[in-house]
Motif scaffolding. Sequence first.
Motif, PDB file in Angstrom:
ATOM      1  N   SER A   1       5.340   3.089 -13.564  1.00 30.42           N
ATOM      2  CA  SER A   1       6.548   3.391 -14.320  1.00 30.42           C
ATOM      3  C   SER A   1       6.936   4.861 -14.148  1.00 30.42           C
ATOM      4  CB  SER A   1       6.293   3.065 -15.793  1.00 30.42           C
ATOM      5  OG  SER A   1       7.376   3.458 -16.585  1.00 30.42           O
ATOM      6  N   TYR A   2       5.957   5.744 -14.245  1.00 27.74           N
ATOM      7  CA  TYR A   2       6.240   7.183 -14.153  1.00 27.74           C
ATOM      8  C   TYR A   2       6.697   7.587 -12.754  1.00 27.74           C
ATOM      9  CZ  TYR A   2       5.586  12.234 -14.173  1.00 27.74           C
ATOM     10  OH  TYR A   2       5.785  13.579 -14.055  1.00 27.74           O
ATOM     11  N   THR A   3       6.008   7.080 -11.737  1.00 29.94           N
ATOM     12  CA  THR A   3       6.329   7.520 -10.370  1.00 29.94           C
ATOM     13  C   THR A   3       7.475   6.736  -9.750  1.00 29.94           C
ATOM     14  OG1 THR A   3       4.752   5.979  -9.368  1.00 29.94           O
ATOM     15  CG2 THR A   3       3.922   8.190  -9.914  1.00 29.94           C
ATOM     16  N   ARG A   4       7.854   5.609 -10.368  1.00 29.66           N
ATOM     17  CA  ARG A   4       8.821   4.687  -9.740  1.00 29.66           C
ATOM     18  C   ARG A   4       8.325   4.260  -8.367  1.00 29.66           C
ATOM     19  NH1 ARG A   4      10.782   5.834 -14.818  1.00 29.66           N
ATOM     20  NH2 ARG A   4      13.027   5.481 -14.972  1.00 29.66           N
ATOM     21  N   ARG A   5       7.006   4.172  -8.228  1.00 30.77           N
ATOM     22  CA  ARG A   5       6.405   3.766  -6.967  1.00 30.77           C
ATOM     23  C   ARG A   5       5.393   2.659  -7.216  1.00 30.77           C
ATOM     24  NH1 ARG A   5       4.494   9.300  -4.020  1.00 30.77           N
ATOM     25  NH2 ARG A   5       6.545  10.209  -3.572  1.00 30.77           N
ATOM     26  N   GLN A   6       5.000   1.978  -6.148  1.00 32.18           N
ATOM     27  CA  GLN A   6       4.152   0.800  -6.300  1.00 32.18           C
ATOM     28  C   GLN A   6       2.777   0.924  -5.643  1.00 32.18           C
ATOM     29  OE1 GLN A   6       4.910  -2.120  -8.021  1.00 32.18           O
ATOM     30  NE2 GLN A   6       6.533  -0.809  -8.812  1.00 32.18           N
ATOM     31  N   GLY A   7       2.639   1.790  -4.647  1.00 29.19           N
ATOM     32  CA  GLY A   7       1.429   1.773  -3.824  1.00 29.19           C
ATOM     33  C   GLY A   7       0.195   2.330  -4.518  1.00 29.19           C
ATOM     34  N   VAL A   8      -0.953   1.726  -4.223  1.00 25.49           N
ATOM     35  CA  VAL A   8      -2.224   2.200  -4.773  1.00 25.49           C
ATOM     36  C   VAL A   8      -3.268   2.173  -3.672  1.00 25.49           C
ATOM     37  CG1 VAL A   8      -4.005   1.841  -6.527  1.00 25.49           C
ATOM     38  CG2 VAL A   8      -1.627   1.289  -7.056  1.00 25.49           C
ATOM     39  N   ILE A   9      -4.100   3.200  -3.653  1.00 28.12           N
ATOM     40  CA  ILE A   9      -5.197   3.276  -2.691  1.00 28.12           C
ATOM     41  C   ILE A   9      -6.519   3.224  -3.445  1.00 28.12           C
ATOM     42  CG2 ILE A   9      -6.285   4.590  -0.837  1.00 28.12           C
ATOM     43  CD1 ILE A   9      -2.755   5.500  -1.718  1.00 28.12           C
ATOM     44  N   VAL A  10      -7.409   2.347  -2.971  1.00 27.77           N
ATOM     45  CA  VAL A  10      -8.740   2.223  -3.568  1.00 27.77           C
ATOM     46  C   VAL A  10      -9.773   2.146  -2.456  1.00 27.77           C
ATOM     47  CG1 VAL A  10      -7.886   0.998  -5.630  1.00 27.77           C
ATOM     48  CG2 VAL A  10      -8.649  -0.322  -3.648  1.00 27.77           C
ATOM     49  N   THR A  11     -11.043   2.220  -2.815  1.00 26.98           N
ATOM     50  CA  THR A  11     -12.087   2.138  -1.797  1.00 26.98           C
ATOM     51  C   THR A  11     -12.393   0.685  -1.439  1.00 26.98           C
ATOM     52  OG1 THR A  11     -13.754   2.350  -3.521  1.00 26.98           O
ATOM     53  CG2 THR A  11     -13.146   4.347  -2.329  1.00 26.98           C
ATOM     54  N   ARG A  12     -13.048   0.547  -0.301  1.00 30.38           N
ATOM     55  CA  ARG A  12     -13.181  -0.758   0.343  1.00 30.38           C
ATOM     56  C   ARG A  12     -13.959  -1.796  -0.469  1.00 30.38           C
ATOM     57  NH1 ARG A  12     -11.150  -1.203   5.007  1.00 30.38           N
ATOM     58  NH2 ARG A  12     -11.226   1.042   5.442  1.00 30.38           N
TER      59      ARG A  12
END
Lengths: 436, 436
Positions: free
Chosen positions: A136-147
């Motif tokens: 909501s804050y960033t108006r973005r969707q992507g997320v990076i996590v470890t394998r």
Amino acid sequence: MSMVNAFDATAADHLDPEDRALIDRRSKVLGPAYRLFYDEPLHLVRGEGAWVWDKAGKKYLDAYNNVASMGHCHPHVVQAISAQLGVLNTHTRYLHDGVVDYAERLLSTMPDALGHVMFTCTGSEANDLALRIARSYTRRQGVIVTRLAYHGLSEAVSELSPSLGDFVPRGPRVRLIDAPNALTIPPKEQGAKLAADLASAIVDMRADGIEPAAFIVDTVFSSDGLYPDPAGFLQPAVDLIRAEGGLFIADEVQPGFARTGEAMWGFQRHGLVPDMVTMGKPMGNGFPVSGTAMQPHLVAEFGEKARYFNTFGGNPVAAAAGMAVLDVIETEGLQENARRVGGYLKAGLEDIASGHRNIAQVRGAGLFLAVECMNEDDSPDAARARFVVNHLRRNGVLISATGPGANILKIRPPLILSEAEADHFIAATRAAFAAA
Amino acid sequence: MSMVNAFDATAADHLDPEDRALIDRRSKVLGPAYRLFYDEPLHLVRGEGAWVWDKAGKKYLDAYNNVASMGHCHPHVVQAISAQLGVLNTHTRYLHDGVVDYAERLLSTMPDALGHVMFTCTGSEANDLALRIARSYTRRQGVIVTRLAYHGLSEAVSELSPSLGDFVPRGPRVRLIDAPNALTIPPKEQGAKLAADLASAIVDMRADGIEPAAFIVDTVFSSDGLYPDPAGFLQPAVDLIRAEGGLFIADEVQPGFARTGEAMWGFQRHGLVPDMVTMGKPMGNGFPVSGTAMQPHLVAEFGEKARYFNTFGGNPVAAAAGMAVLDVIETEGLQENARRVGGYLKAGLEDIASGHRNIAQVRGAGLFLAVECMNEDDSPDAARARFVVNHLRRNGVLISATGPGANILKIRPPLILSEAEADHFIAATRAAFAAA
């Protein structure tokens, strides 16, 4: 991906007939999604301190419980919950001192920038809320996590939990990067490697038109295999995600509440101030309470326009449970105990390792330790890990295993562990490796 | 969408200075996403039976609590939780009789086709799990809900909760249809209307390439304005979603556990057998426990390939809490009490309505009742509803309001309500309408 240390229900013939009957009843009503631990599941009836008892009266040292971190059935916590249950248990749409007092005290353990905390009931809900706020804050969707990350099991955070296996949809918004690897990467290169991998993931995501909203990590990388060191290696990746306009979320469900000994929170070992912090498991010593702390600007618009009400989250009993846990950590000096006894336990395990060519590394922080088992050809020795886990279980000591190769012993005793109990653990582990 | 019956923090000048100070501290640490009820928030310190007490010692009849449905601090439930807390509180990866006994007993209250139940901690988690299973089983993504539905607050189920307002993303996979409207649609047309609206939504969804995975409803449509009648009207829509290859999920978080008087579950009033059933709120009388029951074939593949482990879900204490609630419903005859006292209360409210041109309808089932306030031009009378809610609060009776026009009084006393307490409620409500 099959679960490490899961009971195989097709191999139930050797079990006690009563347990077999209970397993059958259990499968019938709970269905096929539930798993039991160990070759021979444990039928528990009682717990106290670092110990649990099975129905035959046999006792086990519970060195794998990151929920009852204050010890099983800690009397102060039991008393605090029971007392509040008998007085009032409503919710946060009425004024109540308990939740405010608790929120203030909890936030006082964190850097000042983390000014708000919102209460949920499970670690999954805490991470799911952090994710909603981040997007909501960033108006973005992507997320990076470890394998091999695990961040929970709601639909949205199960996308961030590749340790659940490939059947669980990851969706287009998530990218995986390697976790640190203390065996193959020199300590001083860990920070640059993680940041470089994160940079590649962001490039890859952007190629699909997705902007990074957040980088989320368990700050000791528990499910990836436990990588707390070297302290500080997270900083370059955190700097990078912020430079790229995303947030850094510290998942403290595993490392939080003093487990690492040197600090109350895993991110503090790295000298970081996260944008958001999620908490769970030991927060109520078994009472379902969890939370998300955040820098206030992140939730300003979300709070005004979306509101948040979690029926049980932060209710008077949850607040009493959380407060009692903070009492115990403080009055019993459990952070210091985790540091001291954890160091003692680690030294004991290192002594076992020094005489054993199939133990590649002992690592960890405080009372969260890992022992990595490798074959002589440097492949992961899952068979040895499984043998040791089940040998210990038969001899009255409970641990489990983790990692992409299922070869890393995961050791998480309660924070009250004594040196005598650590000695007991070391002796049993030495015997298990000797028998393997 | 602003919340019905929310306290306006900019209008705090008239409050007690101590409460004002607590509200300030609360805002500072919990942040802006939390809301309080009433023009003058309630600062509660104690609860017992159908009553709660504020810090000044004033008592209130709690006719708006669908969590403490057995009554506040019910001694049998408190005792069961406290006792188990002192004995053992682990999780479902060890064998324990409690969760199996509870699952068997809970499922025995449902049609045989609902053969499995999985345990979670909140209604949101129960709905989120149902959604994951529905999407996994059908290999489809689309969901249809009613226009003012509330199914929870995880990212995935907040998409199914338009009552949270337009700032909360609905995403491309969800379609909204009108809830039943007992004022404008004749009872015998409700079933056909709902099915026709569902059919249109499916056509609309398919135009975007999305196939329907599920139709999810609260079986009494609580947040839409409470529409339990006529019994049976859900059947055509349920038949339709199945004919189109989707599942019917009954959200029983509000109507479940005997509240409607005539049945243990809301779907039973309609003579239906859902594909899945979700439960929460009163399930542990305030202890965070919830669950998802399902027809076994739906979870066969999911269970094998995805597994499910909820750290606190179905732990020995949660099972003890749930079991104690079932004990109380049974031994105190609370379903029959909800039917009998609910009918008595409804008759009293109808008597008030018969002399009042601004009450358009009294409706409900058992101890879940609604009073719809309308202006003389047939527009929703939100001002009157707000006045009555706050008048009652000042006179020691707690309810709230709901509906798209914020004009529908929502009345949900505990299931233990006595006729004398119902008389007290009726008298206070008569006085509130007289003063409006």
